[in-house]
Scaffold this active site. Structure first.
Site, PDB file in Angstrom:
ATOM      1  N   CYS A   2       0.842  -1.191   0.000  1.00 20.53           N
ATOM      2  CA  CYS A   2       0.000   0.000   0.000  1.00 20.53           C
ATOM      3  C   CYS A   2       0.882   1.248   0.000  1.00 20.53           C
ATOM      4  O   CYS A   2       2.039   1.207   0.407  1.00 20.53           O
ATOM      5  CB  CYS A   2      -0.860   0.036   1.251  1.00 20.53           C
ATOM      6  SG  CYS A   2      -1.850  -1.427   1.491  1.00 20.53           S
ATOM      7  N   TRP A  74      -3.261  -2.465  -1.378  1.00 18.93           N
ATOM      8  CA  TRP A  74      -3.069  -3.863  -1.754  1.00 18.93           C
ATOM      9  C   TRP A  74      -3.888  -4.644  -0.741  1.00 18.93           C
ATOM     10  O   TRP A  74      -3.599  -4.616   0.448  1.00 18.93           O
ATOM     11  CB  TRP A  74      -1.587  -4.226  -1.688  1.00 18.93           C
ATOM     12  CG  TRP A  74      -1.344  -5.633  -2.109  1.00 18.93           C
ATOM     13  CD1 TRP A  74      -1.562  -6.763  -1.386  1.00 18.93           C
ATOM     14  CD2 TRP A  74      -0.854  -6.061  -3.374  1.00 18.93           C
ATOM     15  NE1 TRP A  74      -1.242  -7.871  -2.110  1.00 18.93           N
ATOM     16  CE2 TRP A  74      -0.809  -7.476  -3.336  1.00 18.93           C
ATOM     17  CE3 TRP A  74      -0.470  -5.400  -4.535  1.00 18.93           C
ATOM     18  CZ2 TRP A  74      -0.366  -8.228  -4.429  1.00 18.93           C
ATOM     19  CZ3 TRP A  74      -0.028  -6.155  -5.603  1.00 18.93           C
ATOM     20  CH2 TRP A  74       0.013  -7.542  -5.551  1.00 18.93           C
ATOM     21  N   ASN A  98      -1.400   1.619   6.164  1.00 13.48           N
ATOM     22  CA  ASN A  98      -0.611   0.497   5.617  1.00 13.48           C
ATOM     23  C   ASN A  98      -0.386  -0.484   6.748  1.00 13.48           C
ATOM     24  O   ASN A  98      -0.140  -0.054   7.873  1.00 13.48           O
ATOM     25  CB  ASN A  98       0.797   0.948   5.210  1.00 13.48           C
ATOM     26  CG  ASN A  98       0.791   1.665   3.901  1.00 13.48           C
ATOM     27  OD1 ASN A  98      -0.223   1.769   3.256  1.00 13.48           O
ATOM     28  ND2 ASN A  98       1.947   2.182   3.538  1.00 13.48           N
ATOM     29  N   GLY A  99      -0.356  -1.766   6.440  1.00 16.28           N
ATOM     30  CA  GLY A  99      -0.001  -2.738   7.475  1.00 16.28           C
ATOM     31  C   GLY A  99      -1.211  -3.477   8.010  1.00 16.28           C
ATOM     32  O   GLY A  99      -2.275  -3.500   7.387  1.00 16.28           O
ATOM     33  N   GLU A 479      22.617 -19.107   6.675  1.00 15.17           N
ATOM     34  CA  GLU A 479      22.344 -17.790   6.093  1.00 15.17           C
ATOM     35  C   GLU A 479      23.169 -16.705   6.809  1.00 15.17           C
ATOM     36  O   GLU A 479      23.705 -15.801   6.178  1.00 15.17           O
ATOM     37  CB  GLU A 479      20.836 -17.501   6.176  1.00 15.17           C
ATOM     38  CG  GLU A 479      20.391 -16.097   5.837  1.00 15.17           C
ATOM     39  CD  GLU A 479      20.670 -15.670   4.404  1.00 15.17           C
ATOM     40  OE1 GLU A 479      21.213 -16.459   3.613  1.00 15.17           O
ATOM     41  OE2 GLU A 479      20.371 -14.504   4.080  1.00 15.17           O
ATOM     42  N   LYS A 601      24.211  -9.054  -8.348  1.00  9.23           N
ATOM     43  CA  LYS A 601      22.877  -9.225  -7.764  1.00  9.23           C
ATOM     44  C   LYS A 601      22.164 -10.425  -8.375  1.00  9.23           C
ATOM     45  O   LYS A 601      21.473 -11.159  -7.702  1.00  9.23           O
ATOM     46  CB  LYS A 601      22.063  -7.940  -7.967  1.00  9.23           C
ATOM     47  CG  LYS A 601      20.673  -7.989  -7.355  1.00  9.23           C
ATOM     48  CD  LYS A 601      20.729  -8.058  -5.836  1.00  9.23           C
ATOM     49  CE  LYS A 601      19.400  -8.299  -5.179  1.00  9.23           C
ATOM     50  NZ  LYS A 601      19.531  -8.892  -3.843  1.00  9.23           N
TER      51      LYS A 601
END
Ligand code: F6R
Length: 606
Positions: A2, A74, A98-99, A479, A601
């Site tokens: 959003c 969204w 948002n969220g 990782e 990348k």
């Protein structure tokens, strides 16, 4: 993702808000809306779909007013309809958000009992009603907003307008980014500096927990404890770029900090959060009959796959064959025609993963890819894709793409488990709610960043560093070691804690820091024994855990205690400290964090 825009200006703002929203289109959205204060009264226009639909609506209703907020949505709670599009409002309050508000249902139940009438399925609408209620009960607009903010749990960004208050906007940030922009007698707010570039390049980024009262003359910013704080005002170069570093020194830092937001967006596309249900797109196989899965990926994406292997086994009862794509493509893996192969890639262009995909297709496998770039070759060549919504990842070392891959794979594992009848409704609810809490916990971890500094000093002096973990913490150890070596150039290796005795223990002496990733789960005791073996050989133990477990005399060089979370989401939460450790160690050592030597990348050659 959003997008939020707000303006307190001196001329009509509706068109300018749409113009700014257009600059946030790259985040993806499925509906949009604007609300303004016209002669003190709140007005609104919203539309499903793209901004051109909103513009068409605005040409009919013509919103006046010099103060307004806008939003591209969204869908999270509720379908992408006009009714669910933001702003949400009562006659007194309009809000864009948002969220995710995690505790929206209990707040909604209270508000309904109070007499509030809801017109959308969103979590956002409770904010408008709650502030309205406090104003009706006699609070000033600012106090009403302050009280409301204290009741919200979750990770979010907000902009709020109040009836009759043309020189006031209240904004807040908790986990989702928000920038305030300063003009000449005008003040702006936006999800990022890119949205504000047409108006100003003088920006302040709010920090997590901040909320601010905006007027035409500027902003008064307060922190979580309501203390007035000064956040740096900076010049941005976002005018010429589509992506910028925000207030971070490096893209990698910005991307680490974006995780609460992008993970929440990715989750929203695979889960109905209000219902606590997984919603998967159609997959090209008969799931009930599925008993095996083949996964191929490279680097960090491979580690996401390794974590998912535990999830597919535990939640979906699937046997998993996982391999590094460059090995898989040259092995003679017997593949059953009609079986399912899964590929994981941020770029969707990695040569070895693409070759593995083509190999599987040629062997009659059905192919599903978890990709971040929906136009990529892998996305185009797969039978189905699960798109991660991490947004552009610029730092060479993958961070936010990794956690978005994890949340996608967790949804896939749970969704398959539900379809196979292995997960009942209560269990599904429990697991989805655990995922919903991730952005909030991530935001908490990011607020602990200062605690990592001393450890980075220890790591920066080391020649070799070991990372240990068990269960899903093992791939996090891998990782962590990869992140450290690729950006700081310190040699690091990740091991399954139980493997220590089978070789790596020979490396341990007082010069080798050992980062132990050990959530307080049923494997903790075992890992604790491994730590004792390390301590007995003089190793410096850096413990990353989430509980205050008894150390039984074990001496630690450092310990970070993260917020305790559901075991499902441990890898999503523990990914952050290993990223932060690598990042600050590299910064301390002065390496080129965003473009480490020898790395690209996207690895499009073999
Ligand atoms: C490490 C890293 C790489 C990538 C790998 C796969 O930080 O970024 O290991 O994960 O090159 O790339 P994608 O995901 O684009 O296939």
């Amino acid at each position: 993702m959003c997008g939020i825009v707000g303006i307190i200006g001196t001329k009509p703002v509706a068109d300018a808000i749409v113009e700014a929203l257009r600059r946030l289109e790259y985040r993806g959205y499925d509906s949009a809306g604007v609300s303004t204060l016209e002669n003190g009264r709140l007005t609104r226009a919203r539309a499903e779909g793209k901004l051109r639909n909103l513009e068409a609506r605005l040409s009919e209703v013509q919103l006046g007013g010099h103060t307004g907020i806008g939003h591209t949505r969204w869908a999270t709670h509720g379908a992408p309809t006009e009714q669910n599009a933001h702003p949400h409002m009562t006659s007194k309050v309009a809000v864009v958000h948002n969220g995710i508000i995690e505790n929206f249902q209990e707040l909604k139940d209270d508000l309904v009992a109070y007499g509030a009438v809801f017109s959308s399925e969103t979590d956002t609408e409770i904010i408008a009603h709650l502030i309205t209620r406090y104003i009706e009960e006699g609070a000033t607009p600012i106090d009403a907003a302050r009280r409301c903010l204290k009741e919200l749990s979750g990770a979010f960004a907000l902009a709020i307008l109040i009836e009759g208050q043309e020189n006031l906007m209240i904004v807040a940030r908790q986990g989702s980014p928000l920038a305030i922009g300063y003009g000449d007698g005008e003040t702006f707010v936006g999800s990022d500096a890119i949205a504000l570039a047409p108006f100003t390049n003088t920006i302040t980024y709010l920090e997590d927990g901040d909320w601010a009262v905006l007027t035409r003359d500027g902003a008064e910013i307060r922190d979580l404890e309501d203390r007035i704080v000064n956040r740096p005002v900076q010049k941005t170069i976002a005018t010429t770029l589509l992506v910028d570093k925000g207030n971070h020194r490096h893209f990698m830092a910005k991307e680490i900090h974006e995780q609460p937001e992008v993970v929440s967006h990715t989750l929203s596309s695979f889960a109905d959060i209000a219902e606590a249900r997984i919603v998967l797109p159609d997959l090209p196989v008969d799931i009930e009959k599925l008993d095996r899965l083949t996964i191929s990926a490279c680097g960090t994406a491979y580690y996401a796959g390794l974590i998912a292997k535990y999830w597919f086994e535990t939640y979906a009862g699937l046997g998993v064959e996982i391999d590094i794509a460059s090995e898989f493509r040259y092995r003679n893996v017997p593949l059953k025609s009609g079986g399912l192969s899964l590929f994981i890639s941020q770029s969707g262009e990695t040569a070895d993963t693409l070759a593995a995909l083509r190999h599987c297709k040629a062997s009659g496998q059905k192919t599903v890819s978890v990709v971040n770039v929906p136009q990529s070759t892998m996305a185009r060549e797969s039978d189905a894709i699960l798109q991660t919504l991490a947004g552009p990842e610029i730092g060479v070392a993958s961070t936010k793409a990794f956690t978005c891959q994890l949340v996608t794979l967790a949804c896939l594992a749970i969704g398959l488990g539900v379809k196979k009848g292995l997960i009942d409704r209560d269990r599904e609810r429990e697991l989805v709610n655990a995922l919903v809490s991730v952005p909030r916990h991530m935001s908490h971890v990011l607020q602990m960043e200062d605690q990592f500094e001393d450890i980075c000093h220890i790591l920066s002096k080391a020649r070799d560093v070991l990372y240990l973990g068990r269960g899903t913490a093992f791939p996090i150890a891998l990782e962590g070691a990869l992140k450290l070596k690729e950006i700081s150039y310190i040699h690091a290796e990740g091991y399954a804690a139980g493997e220590l005795k089978h070789g790596p223990i020979a490396l341990i002496d007082e010069n080798v820091p050992i980062v132990v990733v050990a959530p307080g789960d049923e494997l903790y005791e075992k890992t604790h024994s491994n730590m004792q073996e390390v301590a007995a050989r003089g190793g410096q133990i850096i413990l990353l855990t989430d509980q205050d477990m008894e150390q039984n005399g074990l001496e630690l060089a450092a310990k970070i205690t993260l917020p305790p979370t559901h075991p499902l989401v441990h890898p999503l939460i523990f990914a952050l400290p290993v990223q932060i450790l690598a990042y600050h160690t590299a910064v301390f050592m002065g390496t080129d964090v965003d473009q480490p030597r020898n790395l690209a990348k996207s690895v499009t050659v073999e």
